[in-house]
Design a protein around this motif. Structure first.
Motif, PDB file in Angstrom:
ATOM      1  N   ARG A 276     -51.057  50.966   1.201  1.00 17.09           N
ATOM      2  CA  ARG A 276     -50.423  49.882   1.950  1.00 17.09           C
ATOM      3  C   ARG A 276     -50.645  50.058   3.451  1.00 17.09           C
ATOM      4  O   ARG A 276     -50.888  49.082   4.174  1.00 17.09           O
ATOM      5  CB  ARG A 276     -48.920  49.841   1.644  1.00 17.09           C
ATOM      6  N   ARG A 277     -50.547  51.308   3.924  1.00 12.80           N
ATOM      7  CA  ARG A 277     -50.766  51.548   5.355  1.00 12.80           C
ATOM      8  C   ARG A 277     -52.195  51.236   5.760  1.00 12.80           C
ATOM      9  O   ARG A 277     -52.446  50.683   6.843  1.00 12.80           O
ATOM     10  CB  ARG A 277     -50.423  52.996   5.686  1.00 12.80           C
TER      11      ARG A 277
ATOM     12  N   ALA B 198     -52.473  47.610   5.971  1.00 15.28           N
ATOM     13  CA  ALA B 198     -51.821  47.122   7.184  1.00 15.28           C
ATOM     14  C   ALA B 198     -52.688  47.393   8.402  1.00 15.28           C
ATOM     15  O   ALA B 198     -52.771  46.559   9.317  1.00 15.28           O
ATOM     16  CB  ALA B 198     -50.451  47.792   7.337  1.00 15.28           C
TER      17      ALA B 198
ATOM     18  N   ASP C 282     -36.566  47.631  12.741  1.00 17.14           N
ATOM     19  CA  ASP C 282     -36.136  47.794  11.356  1.00 17.14           C
ATOM     20  C   ASP C 282     -34.979  46.849  11.045  1.00 17.14           C
ATOM     21  O   ASP C 282     -34.465  46.136  11.919  1.00 17.14           O
ATOM     22  CB  ASP C 282     -35.732  49.251  11.066  1.00 17.14           C
TER      23      ASP C 282
ATOM     24  N   VAL D 120     -38.282  39.119  13.900  1.00 20.40           N
ATOM     25  CA  VAL D 120     -39.302  39.504  12.942  1.00 20.40           C
ATOM     26  C   VAL D 120     -39.423  41.016  12.977  1.00 20.40           C
ATOM     27  O   VAL D 120     -39.259  41.649  14.026  1.00 20.40           O
ATOM     28  CB  VAL D 120     -40.648  38.820  13.284  1.00 20.40           C
ATOM     29  N   LEU D 121     -39.681  41.631  11.832  1.00 19.90           N
ATOM     30  CA  LEU D 121     -39.811  43.083  11.752  1.00 19.90           C
ATOM     31  C   LEU D 121     -41.198  43.525  12.191  1.00 19.90           C
ATOM     32  O   LEU D 121     -42.215  42.918  11.791  1.00 19.90           O
ATOM     33  CB  LEU D 121     -39.546  43.581  10.330  1.00 19.90           C
TER      34      LEU D 121
ATOM     35  N   ASP E  65     -44.677  45.153  12.437  1.00 16.56           N
ATOM     36  CA  ASP E  65     -45.733  45.488  11.471  1.00 16.56           C
ATOM     37  C   ASP E  65     -45.620  44.724  10.152  1.00 16.56           C
ATOM     38  O   ASP E  65     -46.358  45.015   9.207  1.00 16.56           O
ATOM     39  CB  ASP E  65     -45.781  46.994  11.182  1.00 16.56           C
ATOM     40  N   SER E  66     -44.717  43.758  10.074  1.00 22.20           N
ATOM     41  CA  SER E  66     -44.666  42.914   8.878  1.00 22.20           C
ATOM     42  C   SER E  66     -45.790  41.870   8.962  1.00 22.20           C
ATOM     43  O   SER E  66     -46.309  41.579  10.051  1.00 22.20           O
ATOM     44  CB  SER E  66     -43.317  42.220   8.788  1.00 22.20           C
ATOM     45  N   PRO E  67     -46.185  41.284   7.832  1.00 21.09           N
ATOM     46  CA  PRO E  67     -47.219  40.235   7.891  1.00 21.09           C
ATOM     47  C   PRO E  67     -46.830  39.090   8.814  1.00 21.09           C
ATOM     48  O   PRO E  67     -47.672  38.535   9.534  1.00 21.09           O
ATOM     49  CB  PRO E  67     -47.330  39.778   6.428  1.00 21.09           C
ATOM     50  N   ARG E  68     -45.546  38.716   8.821  1.00 24.08           N
ATOM     51  CA  ARG E  68     -45.112  37.620   9.692  1.00 24.08           C
ATOM     52  C   ARG E  68     -45.248  38.011  11.155  1.00 24.08           C
ATOM     53  O   ARG E  68     -45.626  37.182  11.996  1.00 24.08           O
ATOM     54  CB  ARG E  68     -43.667  37.254   9.357  1.00 24.08           C
ATOM     55  N   TYR E  69     -44.942  39.265  11.468  1.00 26.02           N
ATOM     56  CA  TYR E  69     -45.127  39.727  12.847  1.00 26.02           C
ATOM     57  C   TYR E  69     -46.584  39.590  13.264  1.00 26.02           C
ATOM     58  O   TYR E  69     -46.888  39.113  14.356  1.00 26.02           O
ATOM     59  CB  TYR E  69     -44.675  41.180  12.983  1.00 26.02           C
ATOM     60  N   ARG E  70     -47.496  39.972  12.394  1.00 21.76           N
ATOM     61  CA  ARG E  70     -48.904  39.921  12.745  1.00 21.76           C
ATOM     62  C   ARG E  70     -49.363  38.473  12.949  1.00 21.76           C
ATOM     63  O   ARG E  70     -50.184  38.185  13.824  1.00 21.76           O
ATOM     64  CB  ARG E  70     -49.729  40.624  11.666  1.00 21.76           C
TER      65      ARG E  70
END
Length: 727
Positions: A326-327, A330, A385, A399-400, A402-407
């Motif tokens: 997963r990392r 990411a 977090d 938005v958190l 490193d989340s997909p939404r953040y990106r």
């Protein structure tokens, strides 16, 4: 009769013993005796003890004719103790400064309970320090209690040295230590279960040394089988006290967990002995099994237990492998961050502050002003977090990290506002605008200037920092001093924006604060704020420069001392070294955890600081400032500074506690000279802070509107007042 008897058993500790004894004999509280027990140590420990006894009558030495082990060495010291309370100190550990005074005060406050439990910190051979992970248990109640009333007290580490024991209570119950490893277990459980009155002290009183080698319980040995006999003694004690029968299920579970933990450690038991250890544990578990208690893994064979352990390891390894996958995914996604097609969202503003810790500082001030005057802008906060997210107001979009939404949002945002650098993986898209607010006026070296200060940049990658700073478009400044420093410390292609500091708008405009009411500060009290910075010349950054209890007392009954440590020390052990306890007792107010420093500043009548940049912000209030510079030479040598704050101070400078105390006793802290110095300081360092900085950022940098430049303060030489002249 002394207040305390400290029993210190010694065996093969000559390298640590002096530090241990010095930590006791240098305590400010003097009413104690030390009973040092030389457990037939083959090294020079016995001679060191005799040396200390010869020069300090409070030290008595017992030389045992044979080595008897830690528990029985403590027993040997017990008959010689004459103090009201007993403390047991291992000879490689140390008391923290002021520990005995804090223990004595808490005992008096709680009416001499049977047991007082205090806090400790693990100190590692490589220099790190970590506070007891269950420290919150010690602050759960301020009242005296029994173990039945607060059973979580038994979840603390089962050790003897984090407690003070009323000697008569120990004598009346005949508590003694058994031989063997894990001797603390059959002492601690009976003592805690039998105590009619237990109190706690939320203060780090002991440093528990984590030795690189030499820890008995970390050695591979069959002596770990002693744990079975120790728990057998615990159950025998409970059986002889019928009133404690209700504790059997808890103790049964605790025993199983403890023994399986020993078995799971790779370095405790010889490999050939592990099966035998499991079988003996299972036998003991069945023998003392309360009615209805499940046997769990101890109901099967050692082979089945090993299969479960292996399955668990495989699951964990698989989980780790999945996490690595997963990392990696990411990381690939982050590398692809600037590539998404489509135009930037001209109305999207991404905010972050204090390494993604929520609405704080300059970014928060800009965000609030944008909501007020530019509601068409969509502001989204990046938080580290879910815990930080839970603390945000309900109407704040977030938005958190490193989340997909953040990106996705980071790739589309037209504006990004931060007071520290964005993560390195965020690649600046053409047309996006990065506004860097910084975190105050610089006194200490920063950025590229740290290349000449290797101690101050420990763990800091300066070239990487500068690569991140290359993304800045605008650097906010509150004065020309900051403008020059940022351009030197961060040699990058940004423009300096003379906006002022947005978070200081509230200080310039003034306004009410609920801080005094929330902390119960009486009306009419003079609030003295003490805000020291961290030090780079000590690991961990905290150095106690002032005896806070003494300072609070010297200030007088009509003053309240408020303490705010550096933000980097909020979660470390620094607050546990006395500050939390002083706050609980009402001696000082601990404001370290306050997220908005502006509220604290507004509540203060005078600031006492050393080299903290908070002085530049506080100067906007035109209230007295005292600089306490007792280690100026060491600080400048280790960190480096852009100006000599002792020569260009915003008020009087003290170089010792005695000088500081005299300033307040005489009223000199607020005299005419203090006002004159402050006026000159304000004119230079509050230059662009006119109460409209956040509006200026929103209108000029986010909306592209014209707006008059900030006014510039010019001091009036005669009266020391501020005049305003437009730039």
């Amino acid at each position: 009769m002394p207040r305390f008897s400290l029993i210190v058993p010694c065996h093969r500790v000559q390298g640590f013993l002096r530090e241990c004894l010095d930590s006791v004999l240098d305590q400010s509280f003097r009413d104690f005796e030390v009973i040092a027990v030389d457990d037939r140590s083959p090294d020079g420990s016995g001679a060191i003890l005799d040396e200390y006894a010869a020069r300090d009558p409070r030290v008595r030495v017992l030389h045992l004719p044979e080595n008897v082990g830690l528990g029985r060495a403590r027993n040997a010291g017990l008959p010689h103790a004459t103090g009201d309370f007993l403390l047991f100190l291992d000879s490689d550990d140390t008391l923290t400064p002021g520990a005995l005074r804090a223990v004595a005060d808490r005992l008096a406050e709680t009416g001499d309970p049977d047991v007082l439990v205090f806090d400790y910190a693990r100190t590692y051979w490589w220099g790190g320090t970590r506070r007891n992970a269950l420290a919150e248990v010690l602050s759960a109640t301020d009242a005296v209690f029994t173990a039945a009333e607060h059973p979580e007290i038994l979840d603390l580490l089962m050790v003897v040295w984090n407690k003070a024991y009323r000697r008569d209570f120990v004598t009346e119950n005949g508590f003694r230590f058994p031989p063997g490893y894990y001797e603390d277990t059959p002492w601690t459980f009976p003592v805690m279960l039998g105590a009619g009155r237990i109190a706690t002290l939320d203060r780090i009183c002991l440093n528990y040394r984590q030795r690189r080698q030499g820890n008995i319980l970390s050695t591979t040995s069959r002596k770990h089988f002693d744990v079975h006999d120790q728990y057998r003694r615990v159950f025998e004690y409970v059986d002889s006290h019928p009133e404690l029968a209700g504790w059997r299920p808890y103790l049964h579970r605790k025993m199983g967990e403890h023994c399986l933990d020993i078995l799971a450690k790779p370095d405790r038991l010889p490999p050939a002995a592990k099966g035998e250890f499991f079988r003996r544990t299972a036998e003991l578990y069945r023998a003392w099994r309360p009615e209805g208690a499940a046997l769990g893994v101890l109901g099967g064979s050692y082979a089945s237990y090993r299969l479960r352990q292996q399955a668990g390891r495989l699951g964990r390894e698989g989980g780790r492998q999945a996490l690595r996958v997963r990392r990696a995914a990411a990381a690939r996604a982050r590398r692809a961050l600037p590539r998404p097609g489509g135009a930037l969202d001209e109305r999207l503003v991404l905010y972050s502050a204090a390494s993604h810790q929520g609405l704080r500082g300059d970014p928060a001030a800009v965000y609030r002003k944008a909501r007020e005057i530019a509601p068409e802008l969509r502001g989204v906060w990046v938080v580290k977090d879910a815990e930080v997210a839970a603390g945000l107001p309900g109407d704040v979009e977030h938005v958190l990290l490193d989340s997909p939404r953040y990106r996705r949002l980071a790739a589309r945002a037209k504006f990004l506002v931060n007071d520290v650098n964005w993560p390195g993986a965020l690649v600046k898209r053409p047309g996006s605008v990065h506004v860097h607010t910084h975190r105050g006026t610089p006194l200490k070296y920063l950025g590229a200037d740290l290349l000449d200060r290797p101690g101050a940049r420990l763990g800091l990658d300066v070239p990487q920092m500068l690569r991140r700073a290359d993304r800045w478009d605008h650097s906010l400044v509150a004065n020309r001093h900051s403008e020059l420093v940022w351009e030197r410390a961060y040699p990058c292609h940004f423009g300096s924006a003379r906006t002022g500091s947005p978070r200081n708008d509230v200080l310039v405009a003034g306004g009410p604060t609920d801080f005094r009411d929330r902390y119960g500060i009486p009306a009419g009290h003079t609030v003295v704020l003490y805000a020291p910075t961290r030090r780079d010349y000590v690991r961990g950054g905290h150095v106690e420069r002032i005896d806070l209890a003494r300072f609070a007392a010297d200030l007088g009954a009509d003053h309240t001392l408020v303490v705010r440590l550096h933000p980097a020390l909020v979660t470390g052990p620094a607050r546990g070294l006395g500050l939390a306890e002083l706050h609980r007792r009402g001696i000082v107010v601990d404001a370290t955890g306050e997220p908005d420093v502006e509220r604290v500043l507004l509540a203060a009548d005078v600031l006492v600081t050393d080299y903290s940049s908070v002085m530049f912000d506080y100067a906007n209030l035109d209230r007295p400032i005292v600089v306490h510079a007792d280690d100026w030479a060491a600080f400048t040598a280790s960190r480096g500074t852009y100006l000599d704050i002792t020569a260009e101070a915003p008020g009087h400078v003290s170089r010792s506690y005695e000088e500081l105390a005299r300033l307040f006793a005489s009223g000199g802290w607020r005299d005419e000279e203090s006002a004159r110095l402050r006026a000159v300081f304000r004119a230079r360092f509050c230059e662009f802070d006119d109460g409209r900085a956040a509006e200026r950022v929103v209108r000029t940098l986010l909306l592209g509107e014209p707006m008059p430049a900030a006014a510039v303060r010019v001091p009036e030489p005669a009266a020391g007042r501020d005049l305003l002249a437009s730039t």
